[in-house]
Design an enzyme around this catalytic site. Structure first.
Site, PDB file in Angstrom:
ATOM      1  N   SER A   1       0.815  -1.214   0.000  1.00  0.00           N
ATOM      2  CA  SER A   1       0.000   0.000   0.000  1.00  0.00           C
ATOM      3  C   SER A   1       0.852   1.269   0.000  1.00  0.00           C
ATOM      4  O   SER A   1       0.338   2.365  -0.259  1.00  0.00           O
ATOM      5  CB  SER A   1      -0.942   0.012   1.202  1.00  0.00           C
ATOM      6  OG  SER A   1      -1.888  -1.034   1.104  1.00  0.00           O
TER       7      SER A   1
ATOM      8  N   GLY B   1      -4.538  -2.210  -0.695  1.00  0.00           N
ATOM      9  CA  GLY B   1      -3.712  -1.883  -1.856  1.00  0.00           C
ATOM     10  C   GLY B   1      -3.466  -0.390  -1.929  1.00  0.00           C
ATOM     11  O   GLY B   1      -4.027   0.387  -1.161  1.00  0.00           O
TER      12      GLY B   1
ATOM     13  N   GLY C   1      -2.992   3.582  -3.714  1.00  0.00           N
ATOM     14  CA  GLY C   1      -3.521   4.503  -4.703  1.00  0.00           C
ATOM     15  C   GLY C   1      -4.986   4.855  -4.581  1.00  0.00           C
ATOM     16  O   GLY C   1      -5.665   4.546  -3.602  1.00  0.00           O
TER      17      GLY C   1
ATOM     18  N   CYS D   1      -9.521  -1.940   3.651  1.00  0.00           N
ATOM     19  CA  CYS D   1      -8.798  -0.762   3.160  1.00  0.00           C
ATOM     20  C   CYS D   1      -9.195  -0.409   1.728  1.00  0.00           C
ATOM     21  O   CYS D   1     -10.305   0.055   1.505  1.00  0.00           O
ATOM     22  CB  CYS D   1      -7.301  -0.973   3.324  1.00  0.00           C
ATOM     23  SG  CYS D   1      -6.353   0.567   3.274  1.00  0.00           S
ATOM     24  N   LEU D   2      -8.351  -0.619   0.727  1.00  0.00           N
ATOM     25  CA  LEU D   2      -8.737  -0.339  -0.651  1.00  0.00           C
ATOM     26  C   LEU D   2      -9.963  -1.165  -1.032  1.00  0.00           C
ATOM     27  O   LEU D   2     -10.846  -0.689  -1.760  1.00  0.00           O
ATOM     28  CB  LEU D   2      -7.580  -0.623  -1.611  1.00  0.00           C
ATOM     29  CG  LEU D   2      -7.862  -0.338  -3.091  1.00  0.00           C
ATOM     30  CD1 LEU D   2      -8.117   1.146  -3.332  1.00  0.00           C
ATOM     31  CD2 LEU D   2      -6.714  -0.822  -3.967  1.00  0.00           C
TER      32      LEU D   2
ATOM     33  N   GLN E   1     -13.015   0.649  -0.016  1.00  0.00           N
ATOM     34  CA  GLN E   1     -13.328   1.772  -0.895  1.00  0.00           C
ATOM     35  C   GLN E   1     -13.921   1.288  -2.218  1.00  0.00           C
ATOM     36  O   GLN E   1     -14.880   1.873  -2.742  1.00  0.00           O
ATOM     37  CB  GLN E   1     -12.073   2.599  -1.136  1.00  0.00           C
ATOM     38  CG  GLN E   1     -11.494   3.224   0.127  1.00  0.00           C
ATOM     39  CD  GLN E   1     -10.035   3.618  -0.027  1.00  0.00           C
ATOM     40  OE1 GLN E   1      -9.492   3.657  -1.123  1.00  0.00           O
ATOM     41  NE2 GLN E   1      -9.383   3.897   1.092  1.00  0.00           N
TER      42      GLN E   1
ATOM     43  N   ASN F   1      -3.452   2.498   6.945  1.00  0.00           N
ATOM     44  CA  ASN F   1      -2.528   2.961   5.908  1.00  0.00           C
ATOM     45  C   ASN F   1      -3.322   3.276   4.654  1.00  0.00           C
ATOM     46  O   ASN F   1      -3.514   2.422   3.795  1.00  0.00           O
ATOM     47  CB  ASN F   1      -1.469   1.896   5.614  1.00  0.00           C
ATOM     48  CG  ASN F   1      -0.543   2.314   4.485  1.00  0.00           C
ATOM     49  OD1 ASN F   1      -0.494   3.485   4.119  1.00  0.00           O
ATOM     50  ND2 ASN F   1       0.180   1.376   3.916  1.00  0.00           N
TER      51      ASN F   1
ATOM     52  N   GLY G   1      -4.829   6.800   1.965  1.00  0.00           N
ATOM     53  CA  GLY G   1      -4.889   8.216   1.657  1.00  0.00           C
ATOM     54  C   GLY G   1      -6.241   8.672   1.154  1.00  0.00           C
ATOM     55  O   GLY G   1      -6.430   9.847   0.859  1.00  0.00           O
ATOM     56  N   TYR G   2      -7.201   7.725   1.028  1.00  0.00           N
ATOM     57  CA  TYR G   2      -8.542   8.026   0.544  1.00  0.00           C
ATOM     58  C   TYR G   2      -9.567   7.504   1.535  1.00  0.00           C
ATOM     59  O   TYR G   2      -9.270   6.619   2.353  1.00  0.00           O
ATOM     60  CB  TYR G   2      -8.778   7.397  -0.834  1.00  0.00           C
ATOM     61  CG  TYR G   2      -7.932   8.022  -1.917  1.00  0.00           C
ATOM     62  CD1 TYR G   2      -8.451   9.008  -2.750  1.00  0.00           C
ATOM     63  CD2 TYR G   2      -6.596   7.650  -2.082  1.00  0.00           C
ATOM     64  CE1 TYR G   2      -7.657   9.597  -3.736  1.00  0.00           C
ATOM     65  CE2 TYR G   2      -5.804   8.238  -3.053  1.00  0.00           C
ATOM     66  CZ  TYR G   2      -6.346   9.214  -3.877  1.00  0.00           C
ATOM     67  OH  TYR G   2      -5.556   9.804  -4.837  1.00  0.00           O
TER      68      TYR G   2
ATOM     69  N   HIS H   1      -6.844  -2.153   9.155  1.00  0.00           N
ATOM     70  CA  HIS H   1      -6.229  -3.451   8.894  1.00  0.00           C
ATOM     71  C   HIS H   1      -6.412  -4.401  10.080  1.00  0.00           C
ATOM     72  O   HIS H   1      -5.668  -4.316  11.053  1.00  0.00           O
ATOM     73  CB  HIS H   1      -4.730  -3.276   8.622  1.00  0.00           C
ATOM     74  CG  HIS H   1      -4.436  -2.640   7.309  1.00  0.00           C
ATOM     75  ND1 HIS H   1      -4.073  -3.349   6.197  1.00  0.00           N
ATOM     76  CD2 HIS H   1      -4.479  -1.338   6.922  1.00  0.00           C
ATOM     77  CE1 HIS H   1      -3.887  -2.516   5.170  1.00  0.00           C
ATOM     78  NE2 HIS H   1      -4.131  -1.291   5.598  1.00  0.00           N
TER      79      HIS H   1
ATOM     80  N   GLU I   1      -5.667  -7.480  10.164  1.00  0.00           N
ATOM     81  CA  GLU I   1      -4.507  -8.377  10.280  1.00  0.00           C
ATOM     82  C   GLU I   1      -3.385  -7.714  11.061  1.00  0.00           C
ATOM     83  O   GLU I   1      -2.520  -8.384  11.597  1.00  0.00           O
ATOM     84  CB  GLU I   1      -4.032  -8.814   8.895  1.00  0.00           C
ATOM     85  CG  GLU I   1      -3.213  -7.820   8.116  1.00  0.00           C
ATOM     86  CD  GLU I   1      -4.024  -6.673   7.535  1.00  0.00           C
ATOM     87  OE1 GLU I   1      -3.418  -5.746   6.979  1.00  0.00           O
ATOM     88  OE2 GLU I   1      -5.266  -6.703   7.626  1.00  0.00           O
TER      89      GLU I   1
END
Length: 366
Positions: free
Chosen positions: A45, A219, A221, A246-247, A250, A288, A290-291, A331, A333
């Site tokens: 990530s 992941g 971006g 996380c990703l 989203q 972790n 940014g979005y 996260h 994990e």
């Protein structure tokens, strides 16, 4: 070896170089974890980013063979207050300096990381460069301002081919958008058979494997850059139990018709408090990203907010009101980090059990 760390706004930090001697350009972020620098450096990530550690001493327990989160580090550079030259730990096989040299990643020490972090918090994420002491600052700043935004981050970190981890339990398909090894560890610890699929797999590809459940991994971006994955998730909703991290959280929101936005400086560290708004219970989480998901966009999507960040109120958990699917922004994990949210893996498997029981009851009555 003296080096410079230059930001796109023209700020220059001078320090001592370690690791690779090459120049490196990337998005500058900070992480607040007090331990776990190896897991951070090998977390996919962080692809394309120069990571600033707010904890002042990094590298004191070295690098070992067991704590990698991926086979390669994806960070562009490392910024620290102090880099330990002589690590002390019985598992250590390399120093941080040796590790970064081996992987071709530059680092810079002696930086006022508190000042840098305060700048990022005040003005938002900036692009930066670790470079030689004698470079022309103005030319570096011009190059930083002209750097295009990363748009293919997931493609760079996802597995290229499908592979499987054997197990006697439930069959879980893990979609790899940049999955950490610890997710696989948690699933195999629960005796799951895990099939790992690349990010560009289609819903038909996944459903043909007849999984008991599907996990959408973390992941790097912007989730809106992974348009094919949004379509894939749309094709899975309602057909198989889903759990997103996380990703993955989203992408699930986008697939349901919600929206996402870029945070000013992101959430990165192992000490973020999150409250379950259904129970009032608060857990400390590892994060972790940014979005974030835009809560105002959830109306009419069939999604409900289940958890919220206590630091800034952003959405940290979602559940579908009609189908067996839930996601979290953090996260569970937690490598590195606390284990407060680890039971979410059990919750996912219990959801699968409940879904299968309901399917069996429906089949008996129709």
């Amino acid at each position: 070896m003296k080096r410079q760390f230059i930001l796109e706004d023209g700020t220059v930090f001078k320090g001592k170089g370690f690791g690779s001697v090459k120049a490196s350009f990337g998005e500058v972020v900070f992480t607040t974890g007090m331990t776990g620098y190896q897991e951070t450096l090998t977390d996919p990530s962080f692809y394309g980013q120069i990571v600033t550690f707010t904890y002042p001493l990094i590298g004191n327990y070295g690098i070992n063979w067991n704590d990698y989160e991926s086979s390669l580090p994806f960070v562009r550079g490392v910024v620290v207050k102090e880099a330990a030259e002589f690590p002390s730990n019985w598992r250590s096989t390399l120093s941080l300096d040796e590790f970064l040299k081996e992987k071709g990643i530059p680092g810079i020490a002696g930086i006022d990381t508190r000042k840098l972090t305060r700048k990022i918090r005040a003005y938002g994420t900036l692009r930066g460069a670790i470079c030689a002491e004698d470079v022309d600052t103005e030319s570096v700043v011009a190059r930083l301002k002209g750097l295009p935004a990363l748009s293919d981050a997931v493609a760079q970190v996802s597995t290229k081919t499908r592979y499987e981890m054997k197990g006697p339990g439930k069959h879980i398909v893990l979609i790899d958008f940049g999955a950490k090894k610890s997710i696989l560890t948690e699933l195999t610890k629960r005796n799951c058979r895990v099939t790992v699929m690349p990010y560009h797999a289609t819903a038909a590809d996944i459903l043909s494997l007849q999984p008991d459940g599907v996990m959408l991994s973390n992941g790097p971006g912007n989730p809106k850059d992974v348009k094919g994955a949004v379509q894939m998730v749309k094709g899975l909703i309602g057909k198989v139990p889903l759990f997103g991290i996380c990703l993955g959280h989203q992408l699930f929101a986008l697939a349901c018709g919600a929206d996402t936005f870029k945070l000013k400086f992101g959430h990165r560290g192992a000490n973020h408090p999150v409250q379950d708004i259904r129970t009032g219970k608060t857990v400390i989480t590892s994060q972790n990203h940014g979005y974030a998901v835009d809560e105002k966009s959830l109306a009419g999507t069939g999604l409900m907010v289940t958890e919220r960040a206590l630091n800034d109120g952003t959405v940290e958990g979602l559940a579908h009101t009609q189908y067996p699917a839930f996601t979290v922004q953090y996260h569970p994990e937690a490598s590195p980090g606390p284990h407060d949210s680890n039971p979410l893996f059990d919750q996912f498997l219990n959801m699968i059990d409940q879904h299968q029981k309901e399917d069996q009851q429906y089949a008996k009555t129709h």
